[in-house]
Design an enzyme around this catalytic site. Structure first.
Site, mmCIF file in Angstrom:
data_model
loop_
_atom_site.group_PDB
_atom_site.id
_atom_site.type_symbol
_atom_site.label_atom_id
_atom_site.label_comp_id
_atom_site.label_asym_id
_atom_site.label_seq_id
_atom_site.Cartn_x
_atom_site.Cartn_y
_atom_site.Cartn_z
ATOM 1 C CB SER A 223 2.605 12.398 5.322
ATOM 2 O OG SER A 223 1.587 11.819 6.121
ATOM 3 C CG ASP A 224 -2.004 11.979 0.375
ATOM 4 O OD1 ASP A 224 -2.999 11.893 1.116
ATOM 5 O OD2 ASP A 224 -2.102 12.046 -0.857
ATOM 6 C CB CYS A 225 -4.203 9.891 4.574
ATOM 7 S SG CYS A 225 -4.626 11.553 5.161
#
Ligand SMILES: *[C@@H]1O[C@H](CO)[C@@H](O)[C@H](O)[C@H]1NC(C)=O
Ligand SMILES: *[C@@H]1O[C@H](CO)[C@@H](O)[C@H](O)[C@H]1NC(C)=O
Ligand SMILES: *[C@@H]1O[C@H](CO)[C@@H](O)[C@H](O)[C@H]1NC(C)=O
Ligand SMILES: *[C@@H]1O[C@H](CO)[C@@H](O)[C@H](O)[C@H]1NC(C)=O
Ligand SMILES: *[C@@H]1O[C@H](CO)[C@@H](O)[C@H](O)[C@H]1NC(C)=O
Length: 770
Positions: free
Chosen positions: A283-285
């Protein structure tokens, strides 16, 4: 002194060896762990992964679903920080990488938009090899991870996007080729073994950070099937299928109402199912936290965790999955088998990286150390990359190149005239060293330096007087203007395409006063509307340097003084400011709409006026193209069961899945002659326009091939291109179906036009008639 410094050296070496001698897992020296099946290098990776997962408790497993994966001490496994970045050099943006002795710095290549402008695929791969040498060296020394969340392969859809600088521009095929080559350079090509693991991000339709009150954490991108297939998916598909990337990152935004990290059609369906990703999805952060807390996509955190993992997410950058996955299993929203599925994907990548093979120094890349970072060869490649990426936009007279004999004193003016960190853009690290424009120019001429403005915001004209005076005295004037991260950055989209503050005014006043030629050098990631300078006869030349990296100033000076001949081409359209008038950043549509006054996006669909077009760039020499060979007719073999009557298909667009594409390709040979008196490098761009009958949905032109070629003065080189017919001459209909229009396709190579007719053939195997 001698003995003290050698003692320090010995201590440093011991420190390095100490860190490097500490394996991540499977320490040979430990009898209780080295015998475990997952540690046996001779056992196939799939079996080792299965063995390891079989030994873990659910509690241990969920702590491995996050970027700061916890240690499993009872099995001799250390904690691991997954988040490192290497967009254009090893970066310290992620917590996995730290610059500290004996690794104080790493080679900082130009920002990606600049490197893309070289249109040199072998350069892209060469940079990847250097970055992964340095990354491995830092890992061996305990200062970096092996999982780098780079490159960014979202297309530069809107010129205001603050992260456009990180991308290879607006053309999906260029972005995809960049992705495949950079990833191959990073990961190596040693079978399934990985030098480092790259990651193509952010999947998908993510290219808005913060515009007019809409931010990336809340944005729901409404994207048509046509635009997904034809534009947004292309770079990711090429990254996975041609680059064999080890990871894909899903984005923050929603696509058509679903967070990408919770969409099984995108992750399990497209990335894993159709493209066969051999790797993990991250996932993106804090994307999972974002779709729960900001988007309120699920009512409980356990549902969010379950949705993400069931959709195909394997690793969370952020704490969310470690906190809520166990409860999700307890509540029956998810099974332990789902968690195992995610771990298979992450652990397999760690094993391919050799992290479970014991002693790193005994492994294939174990020899890399501090002396392999910032080497002269690596820094020279950073210099070459900048030289290859700089684009000459205007050269009236011609006034460039300057002559060190005639232009002995040069006024160097502007807020970017002596910058260092500005040149490396975002997602950078600590550079080995810098050559600023002032320092670079100083090698060729004596300089009079004036800032003109305190910074790029250029809020007032207080320093204009000094700048004007300098220009009056000097034999030539170089203005280094443009943007920096205060104007365009992650979370900062632009609101205007013009130069900020009073910059235009400074350029015009200095140009009006200068004794010699006035040269405008621009630093920026996104395009800038410099119509005022293009049209001003007192501005003799314009160079775009992007963000040219640690050696940027040296490369700019080499070009200004003719030690290098510019060969870069714009990887994105430079629009006039008026283009923004009816262009909400939130409108994802690539095609324009006349009734709505919406102009459409990128050179493929926007038909209005431009400042400089996609692919534009001048040279100090002249190149002439001649077509040396290309077919007039290409037969496309069509599945006979579906199309019994070929004469009725002649004006249609055949589904790519109904054609027997195989390697069906069209050979196009072009002679490139250097008609000038200076050696130079030319970028050959081949565009195609599909037949008019190809449907209203076809773009008016699209890039089908590009190739960089060096041609000595007065000589000629033949460029041989192979254009894959189904992949590159196809267009996508409104339902998202890729079709090959039959009939006359027009190829454009500079001034040369060539028509090739695609004809369906019910039998046969792709014979090309020329
Ligand atoms: C060997 O590994 C086991 C399990 O990880 C650990 O408990 C033990 O302390 C290790 N022994 C040494 C000498 O490091
Ligand atoms: C230019 O920048 C360098 C490096 O930051 C600095 O050492 C030097 O003093 C600057 N020169 C001028 C004239 O400002
Ligand atoms: C194919 O279609 C054409 C009309 O487009 C027709 O004249 C011809 O008879 C058809 N042939 C067969 C074999 O069906
Ligand atoms: C061509 O094929 C279409 C079906 O795809 C059919 O409707 C049409 O009548 C055919 N035209 C001729 C001239 O045979
Ligand atoms: C492409 O880049 C590589 C690496 O810098 C360089 O050796 C090569 O000459 C370049 N190709 C052309 C045609 O300039």
């Amino acid at each position: 002194m001698g003995s003290l410094s050698s003692l320090i050296t010995v201590l440093l070496v011991m420190l390095v060896v100490g860190a490097a001698g500490d394996p991540f897992a499977c320490d040979e020296k430990n009898a209780s762990t080295r015998a475990l099946a997952f540690c046996r290098v001779s056992v196939p990776i799939a079996e080792r992964v299965k063995d390891l997962i079989g030994r873990l408790t659910l509690e241990e497993k969920v702590r491995l679903l996050v970027n700061n994966a916890a240690a499993v001490p009872r099995l001799g496994i250390k904690g691991y920080e997954w988040w490192s970045e290497a967009l254009h050099g090893v970066s310290n943006v992620g917590p996995g990488t730290k610059f500290a002795p004996p690794f104080p710095a790493a080679t900082s290549f130009p920002q990606v938009i600049t490197t893309a402008a070289s249109f040199n695929a072998s350069l892209w791969e060469a940079i990847g090899r250097v970055v992964s040498d340095e990354g491995r060296a830092m890992y061996n020394g305990g200062k970096a991870g092996l999982t780098f969340w780079s490159p960014n392969v979202n297309i530069l859809r809107d010129p205001r996007w603050g992260r456009g600088q990180e991308t290879p521009g607006e053309d999906p095929v260029v972005v995809g080729k960049y992705a495949a080559h950079y990833v191959r350079g990073l990961q190596g090509t040693d079978g399934s073994r990985l030098k480092v693991a790259a990651c193509c991000k952010h999947f998908t339709a993510y290219d808005l950070d913060n515009w007019n009150g809409v931010d990336r954490f809340h944005f729901n991108a409404q994207v048509s099937k046509q635009d997904i297939e034809e534009t947004f998916d292309v770079p990711f598909r090429m990254c996975v299928k041609e680059g064999n990337v080890a990871s894909v990152m899903c984005s923050y935004n929603q696509v058509n109402g679903k967070p990408t990290c919770a969409d099984p059609n995108l992750l399990k369906g497209t990335v894993r199912g159709q493209w066969h990703l051999d790797g993990y999805i991250v996932s993106d952060c804090d994307s999972v936290g974002v779709f729960f807390s900001n988007q309120h996509y699920t009512s409980t955190p356990e549902e969010a965790a379950a949705d993400a993992i069931k959709a195909g997410l394997d690793l969370d950058c952020g704490p969310f999955l470690a906190l809520h996955t166990q409860d999700a299993v307890k509540k029956g929203l998810l099974t332990e088998a789902h968690v195992n599925g995610a771990l298979v994907n992450t652990l397999t990548v760690q094993m391919r990286l050799g992290m479970f093979d014991g002693e790193p120094s005994a492994q294939p890349y174990g020899h890399l150390g501090p002396t392999d970072v910032c080497t002269p060869a690596h820094q020279d490649l950073a210099h070459q990359a900048a030289t290859q990426g700089i684009v000459l936009l205007k050269n009236a007279g011609p006034s460039l190149p300057l002559s060190p004999r005639r232009h002995r004193t040069v006024a160097v003016i502007g807020p970017n005239s002596n910058v260092t960190v500005t040149m490396i853009g975002n997602y950078a690290g600590i550079a080995c060293g810098y050559t600023s424009p002032l320092q670079g120019i100083g090698k060729y001429a004596s300089t009079i330096h004036q800032m003109g403005c305190v910074n790029v915001a250029c809020a007032d004209d207080k320093q204009f007087g000094g700048a004007v005076n300098a220009a009056r005295q000097a034999d030539a004037t170089i203005l280094v203007m443009g943007l920096d991260q205060s104007i365009e950055a992650e979370t900062v989209d632009r609101t205007s395409l013009l130069l900020p503050g009073h910059q235009q005014d400074l350029v015009s006043k200095v140009a009006a006063a200068s004794k010699g030629p006035t040269i405008l050098v621009l630093m920026s990631g996104g395009p800038v509307d410099v119509t005022f300078a293009k049209n001003n006869p007192r501005v003799d030349a314009i160079l775009w340097a992007g963000y040219p990296g640690q050696a940027g100033g040296a490369a700019i000076a080499d070009i200004l003084f003719g030690s290098a001949n510019p060969g870069g081409k714009l990887p994105m359209t430079w629009y006039p400011e008026e283009y923004l008038r009816n262009l909400p950043m939130t409108n994802m549509a690539m095609r324009g709409s006349e009734s709505k006054g919406y102009p459409g996006r990128t050179y493929r669909f926007y038909k209005g006026a431009v400042v400089y077009p996609f692919g534009y760039g001048l040279s100090y020499t002249q190149f002439v193209h001649t077509l040396a060979g290309a077919p007039k007719v290409v037969s496309v073999p069509v599945d006979g069961h579906r199309h019994g009557n070929s004469s009725n298909m002649s004006n249609k667009a055949i589904r790519v899945t109904h054609a027997r594409c195989g390697k069906l390709s069209m050979r196009v040979h072009v002679d490139v002659k250097n008609a000038g008196s200076m050696d130079g490098t030319h970028t050959l761009l081949v565009f195609s326009t599909p037949p008019a009958g190809g449907g209203d949905w076809a773009p008016h032109k699209q890039l089908v091939a590009f190739e960089k070629v060096h041609v000595a003065a007065k000589s000629q080189e033949r460029v041989r291109l192979n254009i894959h017919v189904c992949k590159l001459l196809s267009v996508v209909d409104k339902s998202g179906i890729r079709r090959i229009p039959m009939g006359e396709h027009s190829l454009h190579i500079g001034d040369v036009k060539h028509s090739v007719s695609l004809q369906p053939a019910t039998l046969g195997n792709g014979i090309i008639n020329s």
